[in-house]
Design a protein around this motif. Structure first.
Motif, mmCIF file in Angstrom:
data_model
loop_
_atom_site.group_PDB
_atom_site.id
_atom_site.type_symbol
_atom_site.label_atom_id
_atom_site.label_comp_id
_atom_site.label_asym_id
_atom_site.label_seq_id
_atom_site.Cartn_x
_atom_site.Cartn_y
_atom_site.Cartn_z
ATOM 1 N N GLN A 210 0.853 -1.190 0.000
ATOM 2 C CA GLN A 210 0.000 0.000 0.000
ATOM 3 C C GLN A 210 0.890 1.242 0.000
ATOM 4 O O GLN A 210 2.085 1.169 0.264
ATOM 5 N N ALA A 211 0.278 2.389 -0.294
ATOM 6 C CA ALA A 211 1.035 3.641 -0.214
ATOM 7 C C ALA A 211 1.460 3.913 1.220
ATOM 8 O O ALA A 211 2.572 4.378 1.485
ATOM 9 N N SER A 212 0.584 3.623 2.158
ATOM 10 C CA SER A 212 0.903 3.764 3.576
ATOM 11 C C SER A 212 0.534 2.453 4.259
ATOM 12 O O SER A 212 -0.597 1.967 4.124
ATOM 13 N N ARG A 247 6.279 3.353 4.474
ATOM 14 C CA ARG A 247 6.196 3.608 3.036
ATOM 15 C C ARG A 247 7.439 3.107 2.306
ATOM 16 O O ARG A 247 8.506 2.971 2.906
ATOM 17 N N THR A 305 6.240 12.837 -2.310
ATOM 18 C CA THR A 305 6.006 12.073 -3.530
ATOM 19 C C THR A 305 7.041 10.966 -3.632
ATOM 20 O O THR A 305 8.237 11.206 -3.533
ATOM 21 N N SER A 309 6.104 7.034 -8.615
ATOM 22 C CA SER A 309 4.664 7.231 -8.465
ATOM 23 C C SER A 309 4.102 7.977 -9.681
ATOM 24 O O SER A 309 4.853 8.494 -10.509
ATOM 25 N N THR A 433 -2.475 7.454 -6.197
ATOM 26 C CA THR A 433 -1.772 6.240 -5.772
ATOM 27 C C THR A 433 -1.844 5.199 -6.877
ATOM 28 O O THR A 433 -2.902 5.005 -7.485
ATOM 29 N N ASP A 434 -0.710 4.518 -7.135
ATOM 30 C CA ASP A 434 -0.722 3.500 -8.186
ATOM 31 C C ASP A 434 -0.919 2.113 -7.585
ATOM 32 O O ASP A 434 -1.070 1.940 -6.368
ATOM 33 N N ASN A 437 1.105 0.993 -4.779
ATOM 34 C CA ASN A 437 0.916 1.810 -3.588
ATOM 35 C C ASN A 437 1.973 2.911 -3.448
ATOM 36 O O ASN A 437 2.342 3.290 -2.346
ATOM 37 N N ARG A 438 2.423 3.417 -4.576
ATOM 38 C CA ARG A 438 3.302 4.578 -4.582
ATOM 39 C C ARG A 438 2.432 5.807 -4.812
ATOM 40 O O ARG A 438 1.597 5.819 -5.716
ATOM 41 N N ARG A 439 2.651 6.805 -4.013
ATOM 42 C CA ARG A 439 1.749 7.967 -4.006
ATOM 43 C C ARG A 439 2.477 9.231 -4.426
ATOM 44 O O ARG A 439 3.618 9.466 -4.034
#
Length: 594
Positions: A210-212, A247, A305, A309, A433-434, A437-439
């Protein structure tokens, strides 16, 4: 230019002089193909792909004052490099290895536009494994036709989560070490789990699902509950701790020690240091005493960032997303009901590395409290508008994912006109967010200008030319189009944007040595400057408009060209004139009829 095209161009220019005698006879010309291979050039042979190294410098004093330094080592030749267009078709323009880049002897020929150059480790990111760091990074560049662009450096940063565990010596001394139920720490991210023994010094690297993310740390073993000098009695102990906001790109350094309380009980002291390998390099340190079974470690949601992402850009060639987007009366065509926007906002979010867009929302801010109150009353608490799943925000937006997996967010005419109702400076922070999970965080500033201020140059029509009216033109009837422009301090910038539609398509403008965007103070070529003077965009006597305080802008001789070309319908010329006190816009609106 071929002979046929020369004949056609001569006819168009002749029409600008002989318009009064054309009568109702329409001049027809066979369509002529225009070359589309005017490319720009990208030089990559000198580009260095570097990897940030884990070099730490711990300052004395407060933990919060700790800092880190970073250095870069050159990437291996096997690193994967890909060049993607971030405008137009969003296609992959080139892909290969870093070694291929270093071996290049000729520049790449690319269509004009914006491009992302991305590099990444050649190996895939495992769910979790020992000593398996993966790195990725990207940079952007603009390609301009007939010009050469050079990219020198691209830095790759950690793209998975590094985790280490250190147990203090006194803690290890108090736990049984018989090789059966020995002291160990399990670190889990979702269903993925890595176990650190009491003397483990290796780093575990986790893929960020996940992003977080939330990381679970569980200490187990058998602890001696008797005091010094007494016969040891070992009691099973389990301590579980949660660490939030974990992250990709972070190094989570988990340190566990033990302390005796005044009452003879023990406390486990858990300290988590978060080293973020990004630019700028950030270190945040969280430390707190926890008795056995107490489970909470605070963390901070930094809006950084992440490498790789999604990249957000405006879907236009004349405006960067980092510059304020201005909305004025000139931005609309008031001849229609409802009002139409001449250049609506459209944002494109492009996922990287073969990923897809998983989530997107926008957070609005403003210096106009009425705008924020309107968002609240519309049901958007805190100014947050969820974009995915697709949300039209009450008809104000059109949101979709296209065939190239890009996120498209376009303000409708209604949405643009509603924005125009709230003067002031607004911000729209897009959080995307992709699927890895990179934001990314991208903030667009929107300036709505409604005042009747005299700041900036003054633009008025001459000889009855009305700037608020759409003028119908035919071969037999072409109006005089002249403006009087004054500036108290002297003109510093003057740009013309031709939104030609079917009337003045880009290829026809190119045949006239013109372009959809033209800088009148710095024309892109001598041929363009000569044509601008010939048609009245610039003074025919060869004078400069830079610094001018009083000038006439008369393009009457340009208007007949619209009638000679085959396309019909609406077209615009948008003027932006700037001096030391500000910028003024004016729209020249036309309807080319049969």
């Amino acid at each position: 230019m071929n002979i046929r095209h020369n004949i056609r161009l001569a006819a168009v220019l002749a029409a600008t002089v002989l318009a009064a005698g054309c009568g109702k006879d329409k001049m027809e010309f066979e369509p002529v193909p225009v070359p589309t291979d005017e490319k720009g050039f990208l030089v990559l042979a000198g580009m260095n792909v570097g990897i940030t190294t884990e070099v730490e410098t711990l300052e004395n004093g407060d933990l919060a004052a700790q800092a880190a330094t970073r250095a870069a080592t050159e990437a291996d030749g096997a690193y994967l490099v890909q060049i993607n267009s971030t405008t137009a078709t969003q296609e992959v323009a080139w892909s290969g290895s870093y070694a291929d880049i270093k071996a290049m002897t000729e520049p790449l020929s690319l269509a004009p536009g914006r491009y992302t150059i991305a590099a990444q480790s050649p190996e895939e990111i495992p769910d979790a494994a020992w000593e398996t760091p993966r790195y990725a990074g990207s940079t952007e560049c603009s390609i301009i036709k007939k010009q050469t662009t050079t990219v020198n450096d691209l830095t790759c940063r950690l793209s998975n989560i590094k985790t280490t565990v250190e147990l203090s010596a006194d803690l290890k001394d108090l736990f049984l070490n018989d090789g059966i139920d020995d002291l160990q720490v399990a670190v889990a991210l979702g269903d993925t789990r890595m176990v650190f023994g009491r003397d483990e010094t290796r780093a575990a690297y986790f893929r960020a699902p996940q992003a977080s993310n939330q990381m679970t740390v569980t200490l187990t073993g058998r602890y001696n509950v008797k005091g010094e000098g007494e016969t040891p009695v070992y009691q099973p102990v389990t301590m579980t701790q949660q660490i939030g906001n974990v992250r990709a790109g972070q190094w989570r350094k988990i340190n566990i020690s033990i302390q005796h309380a005044d009452q003879g009980n023990v406390k486990f002291i858990v300290t988590v240091q978060t080293w973020v390998y990004d630019s700028p390099l950030v270190v945040d340190v969280m430390s707190k005493d926890y008795a056995v079974y107490e489970e909470e470690i605070p963390d901070v949601d930094d809006e950084v960032t992440m490498p790789g992402s999604p990249v957000l850009l405006l879907d236009c060639t004349d405006h960067r997303i980092t510059d304020p987007f201005r909305i004025t009366a000139a931005s609309f065509d008031f001849d229609y009901t409802p009002v139409r926007s001449n250049h609506p906002l459209k944002i494109i979010g492009t996922p990287q590395d073969g990923t897809t867009i998983a989530d997107a929302h926008c957070v609005f801010g403003s210096d106009n409290p009425d705008f924020l109150a309107a968002l609240e009353s519309a049901g958007y608490a805190g100014g947050v508008v969820q974009l995915l799943p697709a949300n039209d925000a009450g008809g104000r937006l059109v949101v979709n994912i296209d065939a190239l997996q890009r996120l498209s967010v376009k303000f409708t005419d209604e949405g643009m006109y509603e924005l125009y109702g709230f003067a002031g400076r607004h911000t729209a922070k897009f959080v995307v967010t992709d699927s890895q999970n990179r934001r990314s965080y991208t903030t667009l500033t929107i300036d709505v200008i409604r005042s009747a201020s005299t700041d900036g140059p003054q633009i008025v029509g001459l000889d009855g030319f009305d700037l608020t009216t759409r003028h119908t033109i035919t071969v037999a009837s072409t109006p005089k189009v002249a403006l009087h422009i004054t500036s108290a301090t002297g003109i510093t910038a003057f740009k013309v944007y031709i939104l030609g539609g079917e009337v003045l398509p880009d290829n026809e403008l190119k045949g006239l040595d013109l372009a959809p965007e033209m800088d009148l103070i710095h024309p892109e070529s001598e041929a363009m400057e000569n044509r601008l003077r010939e048609l009245g965009f610039l003074p025919k006597d060869g004078g400069s408009i830079e610094g001018a305080t009083d000038m006439t802008f008369d393009i009457t001789e340009f208007i007949p060209a619209m009638c000679v070309l085959p396309g019909k319908g609406h077209c615009y010329l948008r003027l932006e004139v700037t001096d030391a006190s500000g910028t003024k816009e004016a729209s020249l609106m036309f309807n080319v009829a049969q």
